[in-house]
Design a protein around this motif. Structure first.
Motif, short mmCIF file in Angstrom:
data_model
loop_
_atom_site.label_atom_id
_atom_site.label_comp_id
_atom_site.label_asym_id
_atom_site.label_seq_id
_atom_site.Cartn_x
_atom_site.Cartn_y
_atom_site.Cartn_z
N PRO A 104 1.00 -1.21 -0.15
CA PRO A 104 -0.05 0.01 -0.25
C PRO A 104 1.00 1.24 0.02
O PRO A 104 2.06 1.14 0.35
CB PRO A 104 -1.00 0.02 1.23
N LYS A 105 0.26 2.43 -0.54
CA LYS A 105 1.01 3.59 -0.60
C LYS A 105 1.79 4.00 0.77
O LYS A 105 3.04 4.63 0.67
CB LYS A 105 0.01 4.67 -1.11
N ALA A 106 1.38 3.93 1.75
CA ALA A 106 1.64 4.22 2.98
C ALA A 106 2.99 3.32 3.53
O ALA A 106 3.93 3.93 4.33
CB ALA A 106 0.85 3.99 4.31
N ALA A 107 3.19 2.23 2.85
CA ALA A 107 4.38 1.56 3.27
C ALA A 107 5.31 1.44 2.19
O ALA A 107 6.41 0.73 2.29
CB ALA A 107 3.92 0.06 3.31
N ARG A 108 5.30 2.22 0.95
CA ARG A 108 6.05 2.21 -0.07
C ARG A 108 7.51 3.05 0.05
O ARG A 108 7.28 4.15 1.12
CB ARG A 108 5.56 3.03 -1.33
N TRP A 109 8.72 2.65 -0.15
CA TRP A 109 9.84 3.12 0.57
C TRP A 109 9.78 4.57 -0.09
O TRP A 109 10.51 5.38 0.72
CB TRP A 109 10.98 2.30 -0.28
N SER A 110 9.33 4.89 -1.18
CA SER A 110 9.45 6.36 -1.66
C SER A 110 8.46 7.28 -0.51
O SER A 110 9.17 8.37 -0.26
CB SER A 110 8.83 6.45 -3.03
N THR A 111 7.51 6.55 0.07
CA THR A 111 6.94 7.36 1.05
C THR A 111 7.69 7.55 2.38
O THR A 111 7.75 8.60 2.90
CB THR A 111 5.51 6.68 1.32
N LEU A 112 8.38 6.48 2.62
CA LEU A 112 8.99 6.41 4.01
C LEU A 112 10.07 7.28 3.82
O LEU A 112 10.43 8.22 4.68
CB LEU A 112 9.62 5.12 4.20
N LYS A 113 11.13 7.35 2.75
CA LYS A 113 11.99 8.42 2.36
C LYS A 113 11.76 9.70 2.46
O LYS A 113 12.54 10.65 3.01
CB LYS A 113 12.99 8.00 1.07
N GLU A 114 10.64 9.99 1.74
CA GLU A 114 10.32 11.51 1.69
C GLU A 114 9.71 11.92 3.08
O GLU A 114 10.23 13.09 3.24
CB GLU A 114 9.01 11.40 0.78
N LYS A 115 9.03 11.24 3.74
CA LYS A 115 8.47 11.78 5.17
C LYS A 115 9.20 11.54 6.36
O LYS A 115 9.19 12.44 7.23
CB LYS A 115 6.94 10.93 5.35
N ALA A 116 10.32 10.77 6.14
CA ALA A 116 11.40 10.67 7.28
C ALA A 116 12.07 11.57 7.80
O ALA A 116 12.41 12.03 8.82
CB ALA A 116 12.17 9.50 7.26
N VAL A 117 12.24 12.79 6.68
CA VAL A 117 13.26 13.97 7.05
C VAL A 117 12.34 15.17 7.34
O VAL A 117 13.01 16.15 7.59
CB VAL A 117 14.11 14.40 5.55
N LEU A 118 10.93 15.04 7.42
CA LEU A 118 10.07 16.02 7.77
C LEU A 118 10.15 16.33 9.23
O LEU A 118 10.39 15.41 10.00
CB LEU A 118 8.68 15.83 7.18
N PRO A 119 9.93 17.57 9.73
CA PRO A 119 10.08 17.93 11.11
C PRO A 119 8.74 16.95 11.80
O PRO A 119 7.77 16.90 11.30
CB PRO A 119 9.85 19.43 11.07
N VAL A 120 9.08 16.58 12.95
CA VAL A 120 8.13 15.92 13.84
C VAL A 120 6.90 16.90 14.11
O VAL A 120 7.09 18.26 14.25
CB VAL A 120 8.36 15.68 15.26
N GLY A 121 5.63 16.51 13.71
CA GLY A 121 4.21 17.43 13.88
C GLY A 121 3.82 17.92 12.67
O GLY A 121 2.80 18.11 12.37
N THR A 122 4.69 17.54 11.32
CA THR A 122 4.22 17.82 10.23
C THR A 122 3.01 17.12 9.67
O THR A 122 2.92 15.67 9.99
CB THR A 122 5.40 17.57 9.24
N VAL A 123 2.23 17.68 9.11
CA VAL A 123 1.02 16.90 8.47
C VAL A 123 1.09 15.98 7.40
O VAL A 123 1.73 16.57 6.53
CB VAL A 123 -0.28 18.03 8.22
N LEU A 124 0.97 14.60 7.35
CA LEU A 124 1.37 13.91 6.10
C LEU A 124 0.21 13.65 5.36
O LEU A 124 0.65 13.55 4.08
CB LEU A 124 2.04 12.53 7.07
N TRP A 125 -0.86 13.26 6.09
CA TRP A 125 -2.13 12.85 5.14
C TRP A 125 -3.20 13.16 5.84
O TRP A 125 -3.16 13.23 7.22
CB TRP A 125 -1.90 11.52 4.40
N GLN A 126 -4.31 12.62 5.40
CA GLN A 126 -5.62 12.51 6.17
C GLN A 126 -6.08 11.13 6.24
O GLN A 126 -5.78 10.35 5.30
CB GLN A 126 -6.73 13.45 5.45
#
Length: 570
Positions: A104-126
């Motif tokens: 699923p999209k939430a488990a794809r490596w591209s998602t993990l790599k893109e979101k892991a560098v964001l500051p804690v508290g950033t809105v990822l999705w709904q």
């Protein structure tokens, strides 16, 4: 390690292990393997998924593809066409038909790599209710990915270990993600040369390498989920499990199933079959008592797209058989050697002890009879055991072994070299048994009637030292043993070779009191004849030895004189 593919894999192993090993300062080996293998799992399934997506996209655009082609003219605009392509890529059946794990999209490596560098508290999705989902930590992001995979793949429910429980800092996990990302798994290059390796090949190799390294790091306990690859490969090459039900009652991390899968792929390519079609003819069944190892095995199957049945839970094979009605075509196992603490009084009159009740202090012949019990009428099996199983007469072991020979279940005994295992120095052997030595129920096999014939193979002199402590088989070693076994089974170009193999009769085994140690049957290796008569050779060698003794005395005297000049007296 001379060809570019092997050099690439070696460099990759070193790089990834070095990055993973940094966690050892924070976690012991038994725990940090879950973090690392969890990441490898996510990377593996995601890469295989993306590789399938790329192949599908090409077919959607290929007007010569009668099945997958999606015509551009059917859409009003380029934007609509691109949107349709993306929607088509999210259809589950396209991945299942190619035996590719759905991610699923939430488990794809591209998602993990893109979101892991964001500051804690950033809105990822709904989420499904329209509420904002915010980044809590990198470990939470990984757990979310693992949870999404479990929801999409029912067989993995409750299997994947969550990362948050280990309380690792964001930067350490981010470092691992970056290292795993900083490698081309889909189009690997080495010294400017494009390699013929797919992401499945590479990450499968990495997964096996890490299992082996964790076994070394954990010492004796680590070996419970890892059987040396060369032994697994040898057993699979000898049994040739092309189709049918394959069972391992002490499966560890599922190494026999992985090797069977690879073997089927190679066999299919060799005979110009479709590997995915060939795999539909095989099903795997396993059991494991250790909950951690049971989970690792399920992950190991999932990343390779192997359909599996490992029972409803981890459980003791003797006390809680998860496959009571299974009759397998192939059974392969490497259970714990000489296991002492296995007996329960509830096992006293068990139906599995058809050839005699096993000793309460040693489970070797309990494993063997459990495996025989689960064999189909034409089934064959291979069991890795300590050498003592071939000769011991303690507590009914000799009696059970005699029954197995007399009832013609034993087909081949293979003695292995020492130092093959990471966690034990106990010498080992492989028992090959079958229910159908007459070959009366043929499965398109060219085997002959082998009743009351037994093959002995002494492989103790084969192999090479991979490093200072571990021995390994070469590809040629494995081929030599497997080819000898198959030639004997089929009656094609088989010959006894002194010191290596011998086809023995039932009468010969009776003369040895049903001891099955190959060394008793194969004899000593023939020495090369150099043409020099024995008497002359002995005289010459004795003369050389005498000269060396004289030279030794001269050197000893010289050393004493020199030490004396320095003021030392011996």
């Amino acid at each position: 390690m001379n060809n570019p593919e092997q050099q690439f894999l070696k460099a990759l192993d070193d790089k990834l292990w070095k990055a993973a090993d940094k966690l050892r300062a924070n976690l012991d080996a038994a725990n940090y393997k879950h973090v690392v293998l969890g990441l490898i799992f996510l990377k593996y399934v995601s890469d295989a998924f993306e590789e399938r997506q790329e192949a599908l996209l090409e077919r959607f655009k290929d007007e010569n593809d009668d099945i997958y082609y999606l015509p551009r003219e059917d859409f009003d605009s380029d934007e609509d066409y691109q949107q349709a392509l993306q929607e088509e890529l999210e259809i589950l059946d396209y991945y299942r038909e190619a035996n590719v794990f759905w991610v699923p999209k939430a488990a794809r490596w591209s998602t993990l790599k893109e979101k892991a560098v964001l500051p804690v508290g950033t809105v990822l999705w709904q989420d499904d209710t329209g509420h904002d989902v915010k980044l809590r930590s990198v470990s939470w992001l990984m757990d979310n990915a693992l949870e999404a995979i479990e929801k999409s793949n029912a067989k993995l429910k409750g299997i994947l270990n969550r990362i948050s429980q280990y309380q690792l800092e964001n930067d350490k996990l981010l470092g691992l993600i970056n290292t795993f990302s900083d490698t081309s798994f889909t189009k690997p290059m080495f010294d400017g040369e494009q390699l013929d390796l797919h992401s499945k090949d590479i990450l499968g190799h990495v997964y096996e390498y890490f299992l082996g390294q964790f076994a070394l790091a954990e010492g004796k306990q680590g070996g419970q989920y890892y059987t040396p690859k060369s032994i697994v490969t040898l057993i699979v090459a000898m049994l040739e499990p092309y189709s049918g039900r394959v069972y391992d009652p002490a499966m560890g991390s599922g190494g026999f199933f992985v090797s069977s899968d690879k073997f089927i792929e190679e066999h299919a390519k060799e005979h110009h079959y479709d590997p995915s079609e060939q795999k539909k003819h095989i099903s795997v069944y396993g059991q494991e008592s250790n909950p951690t190892t049971w989970r690792l095995a399920a992950m190991n199957m999932a990343i390779r797209g192997i359909d599996f049945n490992f029972g409803k839970k981890n459980a003791d094979t003797f006390l809680d058989d998860q496959h009571p009605d299974l009759r397998a075509d192939f059974v392969m196992a490497n259970p714990p050697f000489n296991m002492k603490d296995w007996w329960s009084e509830s096992l006293a009159d068990d139906a599995r002890w058809q050839y005699g009740t096993p000793p309460k202090g040693n489970a070797n012949f309990a494993w063997m009879q459990h495996m025989i019990h689960h064999l189909a009428p034409t089934g064959s099996m291979a069991l890795l055991l300590a050498n003592g199983s071939m000769s011991s007469h303690t507590n009914n072991e000799g009696g059970i072994r005699q029954r197995l020979v007399e009832e013609d279940l034993v087909e081949c005994m293979a003695a292995l070299p020492g130092q093959l295992f990471t966690n034990t120095q106990i010498p080992a052997c492989i028992w090959f048994l079958t229910r159908d030595k007459a070959n009366g129920l043929v499965r398109n096999e060219k085997k002959r009637d082998r009743r009351e014939e037994f093959l002995f193979i002494d492989a103790r002199n084969l192999g090479f030292m991979r490093d200072r402590v571990l021995r390994d088989f070469t590809v040629d070693d494995i081929a030599k043993i497997a080819d000898t076994f198959h030639a004997w089974q089929r009656g094609e170009h088989y010959e006894d070779v002194a010191g290596f193999c011998k086809s023995a009769s039932l009468d010969e085994i009776k003369k040895h009191d049903f001891v099955l140690t190959p060394g008793r049957y194969v004899g000593a290796r023939e020495q090369e004849d150099d043409g020099e008569p024995f008497a002359e050779k002995m005289a010459r060698l004795t003369g050389q030895l005498q000269e060396q003794f004289v030279e030794s005395e001269r050197l000893e005297a010289e050393i004493k004189r020199n030490l004396g000049r320095l003021g030392y007296d011996l």
